[in-house]
Design a protein around this motif. Structure first.
Motif: not given
Length: 242
Positions: A79-81, A133-138
């Motif tokens: 992942d990004d970390t 891009g992260l999604v916070f709501d579906i």
């Protein structure tokens, strides 16, 4: 000219004979035939309850009140970390009329490795059409292919032992770290240990999809999507090593 009424003694009056004796005989015969047919159907499994086995294969569709999902494959990724994470690719559509936060999916989907040495932590979601891009709501009524990524950490198998060994009545409740488990602020600032060596030993991962309900919580009375104790489906995936 004389007219004579029809002799109704022999006239048809319906499906059943006029005689009480023969009516009873016909009804008893019909009941016996129906009972025999039902028994034969039951013996052949025709009346068996629908299969309640939650086991599914990768590519099978999972349906709950909150969403419909078709998970395809799972793999370990970085992942990004820079640490090892679990990623599952799936087709997803929300069944709710309002946006559903990703955290609700994290609560409704369980992740388990055969060894029990790795725990899944926070869930993040992105679309394969825009993986960065992260999604916070579906969003509702939007069918998307998603990448569900769980951060991983080493399982804390000795946490319960530490709680039982502590003499403090507040140990394990967050009120007192206990004399044998002092609070280490420096350790809280350290990054999570990479589970890559443990991940190398894992060949499969099992996702458990719990059924969901839109209901108020115990303390927060506002309604939201919550998992129930009932399992909707359980899918085991062979793990690709990324």
């Amino acid at each position: 000219m004389a007219h004579h009424a029809l002799d109704t003694a022999d006239a048809p009056t319906g499906l059943l004979p006029r005689s009480t004796f023969w009516r009873v005989a016909v009804l008893l015969t019909g009941t016996a035939v129906l009972s025999a047919a039902t028994l034969a159907l039951w013996a052949g499994g025709g009346l068996a309850r629908a299969d309640t086995d939650p086991g599914r294969q990768p590519g099978d569709t999972v349906r709950t009140a909150m969403y419909t999902m078709t998970p395809h494959e799972a793999e370990f990724v970085t992942d990004d970390t820079g640490t090892t994470a679990l990623q599952v690719r799936a087709d997803l559509v929300s069944e709710h009329t309002e946006p559903v936060p990703v955290s609700a999916f994290g609560r409704a989907i369980g992740v388990a490795f055969p060894s029990g040495e790795i725990d899944a932590s926070a869930l993040s979601v992105s679309y394969t059409r825009h993986p960065d891009g992260l999604v916070f709501d579906i969003q509702p009524d939007m069918r998307e292919e998603v990448l569900m990524t769980w951060s991983l950490q080493k399982a804390e198998s000795d946490g319960q032992d530490r709680q039982e060994d502590s003499d403090s009545p507040l140990a394990g409740l967050g009120g007192d770290p206990g004399p044998s488990d002092p609070l280490d602020a420096e350790s809280l600032l350290e990054g999570t240990e990479d589970v890559a060596p443990l991940a190398e030993k894992e060949d499969t991962v099992t996702l458990t999809f719990n059924k969901t309900e839109f209901s108020p919580g115990f303390t927060d009375r506002s309604e939201s999507w919550r998992p129930t104790d009932e399992v909707a489906a359980e899918t085991s995936f062979p793990l690709r090593k990324g």
